[in-house]
Design a protein around this motif. Structure first.
Motif, short mmCIF file in Angstrom:
data_model
loop_
_atom_site.label_atom_id
_atom_site.label_comp_id
_atom_site.label_asym_id
_atom_site.label_seq_id
_atom_site.Cartn_x
_atom_site.Cartn_y
_atom_site.Cartn_z
N GLN A 162 17.88 1.43 28.77
CA GLN A 162 17.94 2.72 28.25
C GLN A 162 16.81 3.59 28.64
OE1 GLN A 162 16.70 2.86 23.85
NE2 GLN A 162 18.64 3.69 23.50
N ALA A 163 15.64 3.05 28.69
CA ALA A 163 14.59 3.97 28.84
C ALA A 163 14.70 4.41 30.41
CB ALA A 163 13.20 3.02 28.93
N ALA A 164 15.09 3.57 31.13
CA ALA A 164 15.28 4.25 33.04
C ALA A 164 16.28 5.30 32.77
CB ALA A 164 15.69 2.97 33.72
N PHE A 165 17.50 4.93 32.25
CA PHE A 165 18.54 6.09 32.23
C PHE A 165 18.05 7.32 31.57
CE2 PHE A 165 21.26 2.90 33.59
CZ PHE A 165 22.04 3.61 34.35
N SER A 166 17.33 7.29 30.40
CA SER A 166 16.84 8.41 29.34
C SER A 166 15.90 9.17 30.42
CB SER A 166 16.26 8.14 28.36
OG SER A 166 17.06 7.26 27.48
N SER A 167 15.14 8.45 30.94
CA SER A 167 13.97 9.18 31.73
C SER A 167 14.58 10.08 32.96
CB SER A 167 12.88 8.34 32.20
OG SER A 167 12.13 7.77 31.06
N ALA A 168 15.43 9.09 33.78
CA ALA A 168 16.14 9.89 34.84
C ALA A 168 16.64 10.98 34.51
CB ALA A 168 16.90 8.80 35.69
N GLY A 169 17.74 10.96 33.33
CA GLY A 169 18.57 12.02 33.08
C GLY A 169 17.76 13.40 32.76
N ALA A 170 16.71 12.74 31.99
CA ALA A 170 15.97 14.16 31.27
C ALA A 170 15.09 14.80 32.56
CB ALA A 170 14.90 13.40 30.19
N PHE A 171 14.69 14.02 33.37
CA PHE A 171 13.97 14.53 34.61
C PHE A 171 15.05 15.37 35.48
CE2 PHE A 171 12.54 14.76 38.76
CZ PHE A 171 11.17 14.80 38.66
N SER A 172 16.35 14.88 35.72
CA SER A 172 17.02 15.89 36.20
C SER A 172 17.21 16.97 35.59
CB SER A 172 18.52 15.04 36.37
OG SER A 172 17.88 13.73 37.22
N VAL A 173 17.58 16.90 34.19
CA VAL A 173 18.00 18.50 33.56
C VAL A 173 16.66 19.24 33.68
CG1 VAL A 173 18.34 19.28 31.11
CG2 VAL A 173 19.36 16.98 31.97
N GLY A 174 15.41 18.60 33.50
CA GLY A 174 14.10 19.63 33.66
C GLY A 174 13.98 20.12 34.86
N ALA A 175 14.38 19.15 35.87
CA ALA A 175 13.96 20.05 37.44
C ALA A 175 15.19 20.85 37.85
CB ALA A 175 14.09 18.44 38.29
N GLY A 176 16.36 20.84 36.99
CA GLY A 176 17.60 21.51 37.33
C GLY A 176 17.30 23.00 36.99
N LEU A 177 16.47 23.00 36.07
CA LEU A 177 15.91 24.45 35.42
C LEU A 177 15.55 25.31 36.16
CD1 LEU A 177 15.06 23.64 31.79
CD2 LEU A 177 17.39 24.62 32.50
N PRO A 178 14.28 24.99 36.91
CA PRO A 178 13.69 25.98 38.23
C PRO A 178 14.39 25.85 39.22
CG PRO A 178 12.47 23.59 37.72
CD PRO A 178 13.38 23.84 36.61
N LEU A 179 15.21 24.92 39.63
CA LEU A 179 16.18 24.98 40.75
C LEU A 179 17.03 26.14 40.64
CD1 LEU A 179 16.82 21.13 41.80
CD2 LEU A 179 15.81 23.33 43.10
N LEU A 180 17.75 26.28 39.25
CA LEU A 180 18.52 27.23 39.01
C LEU A 180 18.18 28.69 39.18
CD1 LEU A 180 21.44 28.00 38.00
CD2 LEU A 180 20.48 27.82 35.71
N ILE A 181 16.83 28.70 38.41
CA ILE A 181 16.00 30.00 38.74
C ILE A 181 15.79 30.47 40.28
CG2 ILE A 181 13.88 31.28 38.48
CD1 ILE A 181 15.76 30.83 35.93
N THR A 182 15.63 29.30 41.08
CA THR A 182 15.45 29.44 42.82
C THR A 182 16.72 30.09 43.30
OG1 THR A 182 14.00 27.72 42.66
CG2 THR A 182 14.89 28.39 44.85
N LEU A 183 17.90 29.62 42.79
CA LEU A 183 19.34 30.24 43.30
C LEU A 183 19.49 31.72 42.86
CD1 LEU A 183 21.20 26.81 42.86
CD2 LEU A 183 20.67 27.96 44.85
N LEU A 184 18.93 31.97 41.59
CA LEU A 184 19.53 33.22 41.11
C LEU A 184 18.52 34.26 41.37
CD1 LEU A 184 20.19 31.91 37.31
CD2 LEU A 184 21.82 32.72 39.34
N PHE A 185 17.21 34.06 41.97
CA PHE A 185 16.35 35.18 42.36
C PHE A 185 16.13 35.26 43.79
CE2 PHE A 185 15.89 34.76 37.80
CZ PHE A 185 15.52 36.00 37.33
N PRO A 186 15.93 36.43 44.01
CA PRO A 186 15.62 36.51 45.46
C PRO A 186 14.09 36.14 45.73
CG PRO A 186 15.38 38.56 44.33
CD PRO A 186 16.09 37.78 43.31
N ALA A 187 14.01 35.96 47.16
CA ALA A 187 12.54 35.23 47.56
C ALA A 187 11.41 36.32 47.20
CB ALA A 187 12.57 35.16 48.92
N SER A 188 11.53 37.57 47.12
CA SER A 188 10.62 38.56 46.69
C SER A 188 9.95 38.34 45.29
CB SER A 188 11.00 39.92 47.05
OG SER A 188 12.17 40.34 46.07
#
Length: 229
Positions: A145-171
């Motif tokens: 339970q701890a392993a899946f909770s941590s991995a899943g939560a990390f993926s959700v958290g990491a996905g947020l800045p990745l989404l911003i990277t896709l949405l905004f231009p390099a400048s």
């Protein structure tokens, strides 16, 4: 009439893993993105670095939580095995030990002895696990339970800045990732505080401060080593 209470301590296991995972996902991935971007990398390289950070971080969180909580579970099982053997070989001493615990908690000796007798007749190992060893249903180690909770939560958290990277231009990437990540961290701190019954403002400020420090240091390293590349 039955009475059921939902206590916040029942959330400790999954709440800790989820908050830690999401926080690490946001902080490490946004910091990685900012560091690579500050070094002058092209948007594709920045995105690849972020995705690699998500996968590596999620697996690291899962492995770390599993190993750590498994060690706790092994210790609990070893203590329970010892306690089970002592109950089989010296039940009288174990009864006296349990009664002494209840005396320390405020019961008079005769009542403590009766309580110890009844609890041991019902579930001797469970009584000693709970009152002598401090092992309960709420605190019992659950590695999977701890392993899946941590991995899943990390993926959700990491996905947020990745989404911003896709949405905004390099400048605008540096400001967009850093600003949105601080907002995400503040919201995460507030949600965790609300779930745990703690002050939301203090938790938000604490999480945002350390996130800002991590991002600033990583971006500084990226800028330093990216000069002339």
């Amino acid at each position: 009439m039955s009475h059921f209470e939902q206590h916040r301590t029942q959330r400790i296991g999954w709440l800790r893993a989820a908050v830690l995972g999401a926080n690490d996902g946001i902080v490490s991935t946004s910091s990685l993105i900012l560091g690579v971007a500050a070094a002058g990398a092209d948007p594709k390289s920045v995105l690849i670095a972020g995705v690699a950070g998500l996968v590596a971080g999620a697996m690291s969180m899962a492995a770390g939580e599993y190993v750590s909580v498994s060690s706790q579970a092994d210790t609990e099982q070893a203590d329970l095995a010892i306690e089970s053997e002592e109950l089989a070989t010296a039940p009288g001493e174990e009864h006296a030990e349990l009664a002494a615990i209840y005396v320390e908690r405020g019961l008079d000796p005769s009542l403590a002895a009766k309580v110890a007798t009844q609890l041991m007749e019902h579930d001797a190992l469970g009584a000693h696990a709970r009152d002598e060893l401090g092992i309960s249903e709420i605190s019992t180690a659950r590695p999977i339970q701890a392993a899946f909770s941590s991995a899943g939560a990390f993926s959700v958290g990491a996905g947020l800045p990745l989404l911003i990277t896709l949405l905004f231009p390099a400048s605008r990437l540096m400001w967009a990732v850093s600003g949105s990540s601080l907002l995400f961290l503040a919201l995460l701190g507030a949600l965790a505080a609300k779930a745990g019954g703690a002050p939301a403002l203090v938790a938000s400020m604490r999480v945002a401060f350390w996130g800002a420090l991590a991002m600033a240091l990583t971006a500084g390293v990226g800028a330093l080593f990216g000069v002339g590349v």
